[in-house]
Write an enzyme that holds these catalytic residues in place. Structure first.
Site, PDB file in Angstrom:
ATOM      1  N   HIS A 157     -25.398   3.021 -13.753  1.00  0.00           N
ATOM      2  CA  HIS A 157     -25.228   2.719 -15.173  1.00  0.00           C
ATOM      3  C   HIS A 157     -24.140   3.595 -15.775  1.00  0.00           C
ATOM      4  O   HIS A 157     -23.773   4.616 -15.203  1.00  0.00           O
ATOM      5  CB  HIS A 157     -26.503   3.060 -15.956  1.00  0.00           C
ATOM      6  CG  HIS A 157     -27.748   2.429 -15.460  1.00  0.00           C
ATOM      7  ND1 HIS A 157     -28.281   1.299 -16.013  1.00  0.00           N
ATOM      8  CD2 HIS A 157     -28.603   2.785 -14.459  1.00  0.00           C
ATOM      9  CE1 HIS A 157     -29.412   0.984 -15.399  1.00  0.00           C
ATOM     10  NE2 HIS A 157     -29.630   1.870 -14.448  1.00  0.00           N
ATOM     11  N   GLU A 212     -27.500   7.413 -14.373  1.00  0.00           N
ATOM     12  CA  GLU A 212     -26.680   7.201 -15.567  1.00  0.00           C
ATOM     13  C   GLU A 212     -25.450   8.092 -15.471  1.00  0.00           C
ATOM     14  O   GLU A 212     -25.551   9.282 -15.173  1.00  0.00           O
ATOM     15  CB  GLU A 212     -27.465   7.560 -16.837  1.00  0.00           C
ATOM     16  CG  GLU A 212     -28.536   6.563 -17.212  1.00  0.00           C
ATOM     17  CD  GLU A 212     -28.003   5.337 -17.962  1.00  0.00           C
ATOM     18  OE1 GLU A 212     -26.765   5.231 -18.161  1.00  0.00           O
ATOM     19  OE2 GLU A 212     -28.834   4.478 -18.336  1.00  0.00           O
ATOM     20  N   ASP A 264     -22.633  -2.753 -17.830  1.00  0.00           N
ATOM     21  CA  ASP A 264     -22.404  -1.451 -17.187  1.00  0.00           C
ATOM     22  C   ASP A 264     -22.748  -1.528 -15.693  1.00  0.00           C
ATOM     23  O   ASP A 264     -23.574  -2.352 -15.313  1.00  0.00           O
ATOM     24  CB  ASP A 264     -23.236  -0.340 -17.881  1.00  0.00           C
ATOM     25  CG  ASP A 264     -24.747  -0.517 -17.750  1.00  0.00           C
ATOM     26  OD1 ASP A 264     -25.253  -1.594 -18.091  1.00  0.00           O
ATOM     27  OD2 ASP A 264     -25.408   0.429 -17.302  1.00  0.00           O
TER      28      ASP A 264
HETATM   29 ZN    ZN Z   1     -27.529   0.328 -17.763  1.00  0.00          ZN
END
Ligand code: ZN
Length: 273
Positions: free
Chosen positions: A47, A116, A173
Site C-alpha cells: 500500500h 504501508e 495504491d
Molecule cells: Zn491500501
C-alpha cells in the site's frame, strides 16, 4: 514443584525443550506435534499511505485501519540498518485490505501481511496530476522487509500484490511508480520475461486491440476478480488498469491491448502453468 524444577533447569540449559506450559488454571502438554498445519500468512499486500510519516502513524494506530508495517520515506538508520515501524504482530490480523479478492481468496486481511509505504500518491500540481516517487532509501528498506517476509512464509511470487490488484474497483495504491521491478530483482514477487512477452506478441503491434474476453480470462487465472463475459465495462477496465499499473506502468489507461495480453500470457507461463 517438579514443574518449577524442570523450568529452572530449562532456563539454565537453553537446549532443553519445555513440554509443559502452565497456564495458571491448567497445563498444556506440548509433546505431540501435528503435521497438518499451515501458516495464517499466504499473501503480502503493498500500500501507500497518502499522507506523511507522522500522519500515517496517527491514522494507522487509530480506529478502523492498520497495517503490520510502515516503511518511512526517509527511514532512520541504526547500526547501518533502516528502521521500519511494526504496528501489528505478524500472527495477528491487521485491517488493511477489507473487501478484497485474489486467486479465489476473499477478505485478505485474514491471510496476509500488509505493508504501508509513506507516499502521498497522486498530487495535483499546476502541470497536472503527479505521482510521488518512492525514494531509494525507502525502496532499500522495503526490499529488506519484503524479502524477509516472503522467505519466512514461503509466499509465492504471484501472491505478492498491490491493494489495487485485490480491490481494483476501489483502490489505486501503491500506484504506477511502486518498485515492483526492484522487488522482483531481489526475489520478491512476479515479473514477466521480455522474451516471453515477445513470443506471445507474435508480431502483433503492442498497441493493437486485444480480445477482451481472452484478456479477462488470463487475468482471472492470474488472480484478479473479473468477469469473463467479453464486455469492456467500467469494472473490467478498472481491472485492466490495475494489472497495467503493476506490470506495464507506462500506460495504465485500462485499454485491452496486445502488449497487456502478451504480458498476462507470459506471467501465466512462468508462474501458473
Ligand atoms: Zn491500501
Amino acid at each position: 514443584m517438579r514443574f518449577i524444577a524442570v523450568a529452572l533447569v530449562c532456563a539454565l540449559l537453553s537446549a532443553c525443550t519445555v513440554t509443559r506450559i502452565d497456564r495458571g488454571t491448567y497445563i498444556a502438554d506440548t509433546r505431540h506435534h501435528a503435521t497438518s498445519v499451515d501458516s495464517r500468512v499466504r499473501f503480502l499486500v503493498m500500500h501507500y499511505t497518502e499522507i506523511d510519516e507522522a500522519g500515517s502513524l496517527e491514522v494507522l494506530t487509530g480506529p478502523n485501519v492498520s497495517a503490520h508495517y510502515v516503511v518511512p520515506d526517509a527511514p532512520a538508520i541504526e547500526h547501518g540498518e533502516p528502521v521500519i515501524y511494526r504496528l501489528v504482530p505478524e500472527e495477528k490480523r491487521a485491517w488493511h485490505a477489507g473487501v478484497s479478492e485474489w486467486q479465489g481468496t476473499t477478505e485478505l486481511n485474514a491471510a496476509s501481511i500488509g505493508i504501508e509505504n509513506v507516499n502521498l500518491g497522486p498530487v495535483d500540481t499546476p502541470q497536472g496530476r503527479r505521482w510521488q516517487p518512492y525514494p531509494a532509501a525507502q525502496v532499500d528498506a522495503l526490499v529488506r522487509l519484503a524479502k524477509d517476509i516472503v522467505t519466512r512464509y514461503a509466499i509465492p511470487p504471484t501472491r505478492v500484490v498491490g491493494h489495487s490488484d485485490i480491490a481494483p474497483q476501489r483502490k489505486i495504491d501503491p500506484g504506477p511508480l511502486f518498485p515492483w521491478r526492484a522487488l522482483y530483482a531481489a526475489g520478491v514477487g512476479a515479473w514477466p520475461d521480455d522474451a516471453d512477452i515477445a513470443r506471445h506478441l507474435a508480431g502483433r503491434d503492442p498497441k493493437s486491440p486485444a480480445d477482451v474476453k481472452a484478456l479477462q480470462e488470463k487475468l482471472r487465472r492470474y488472480g484478479y476478480e473479473v468477469a469473463t463475459d467479453g464486455v469492456l465495462d467500467d469494472r473490467t477496465r478498472n481491472v485492466f488498469a490495475a494489472f497495467q499499473m503493476h506490470f506495464r506502468p507506462g500506460d495504465y489507461a485500462g485499454r485491452p491491448d496486445a502488449e497487456s495480453d502478451a504480458i498476462a500470457a507470459a506471467l501465466l507461463d512462468k508462474y501458473l502453468r
